[in-house]
Design an enzyme around this catalytic site. Structure first.
Site, PDB file in Angstrom:
ATOM      1  N   ALA A  18       0.819  -1.221   0.000  1.00 57.21           N
ATOM      2  CA  ALA A  18       0.000   0.000   0.000  1.00 57.21           C
ATOM      3  C   ALA A  18       0.852   1.269   0.000  1.00 57.21           C
ATOM      4  O   ALA A  18       0.390   2.320  -0.413  1.00 57.21           O
ATOM      5  CB  ALA A  18      -0.955   0.009   1.197  1.00 57.21           C
ATOM      6  N   SER A  88      -0.194  -4.670  10.527  1.00 59.88           N
ATOM      7  CA  SER A  88      -1.058  -4.693  11.718  1.00 59.88           C
ATOM      8  C   SER A  88      -2.527  -4.886  11.334  1.00 59.88           C
ATOM      9  O   SER A  88      -3.329  -3.972  11.445  1.00 59.88           O
ATOM     10  CB  SER A  88      -0.855  -3.455  12.586  1.00 59.88           C
TER      11      SER A  88
END
Length: 185
Positions: A18, A88
């Site tokens: 990303a 995460s």
């Protein structure tokens, strides 16, 4: 020249590919240019040195994030701006770390899965789709996007400079950085 500053953890979360690490490094470079004490805790690097031996089960991923959070907390309470770049994937674990650290800004580095796959220089998505990698976030393991991040950067739609400006702007707005006077928009 070191600037007097309050510590804060800026937590960059998002899918692999990303742009978390790229964005964290760009923010770091600007903070250093301005004379701030800053550190980057990159998920891949931390796994190599601090959490070696942990796998990719939910329990191991949570433990990895807790350990990164512990180090971030220590640095934050000592006046360092900590830039954490880690997938995460689980919302509850990010919230747990947020509560422990206190001074915490969540940055959702958002890009569609197709874009992340197209950027995949290591070929991890391809291996995950072929079944060679198990528990890969976004393929056969979930990613829970933040519900209310302080900052969302759409790395598929905005230039890196725009994303950096969003993060620095939030740090200024919340009083962690002094606003830059005469800065170009």
């Amino acid at each position: 020249m070191s600037v007097e500053q309050r510590g804060v953890t800026v937590w960059f979360t998002g899918l692999s590919g990303a742009g978390k690490t790229t964005l964290a490094r760009a923010v770091y470079d600007e903070l250093k240019r301005r004379g701030h004490r800053a550190e980057i805790l990159d998920g891949d690097v931390v796994r190599q040195y601090l959490t070696k031996g942990l796998g990719f089960s939910k329990e191991d991923r949570d433990e990895n994030i807790r350990r990164i959070g512990f180090v971030a907390h220590l640095l934050t309470r000592n006046g360092v701006i900590v830039l954490v770049s880690a997938i995460s994937p689980y919302r509850a674990t990010r919230e747990e770390v947020r509560r422990k650290i206190g001074d915490f800004i969540e940055v959702y580095v958002n890009a569609p899965l197709e874009v992340c796959e197209a950027r995949d220089v290591k070929g991890l998505y391809k291996k995950a789709r072929a079944g060679e990698i198990k528990n890969f976030t976004g393929i056969d393991d979930p990613y829970e996007p933040p519900l209310n991040p302080e900052v969302e950067c759409r790395t598929d739609l905005e230039r890196i400079e725009e994303s950096v400006a969003k993060v620095l702007g939030k740090l200024e707005e919340l009083g962690y950085l002094q606003p830059m006077v005469g800065r170009e928009a």
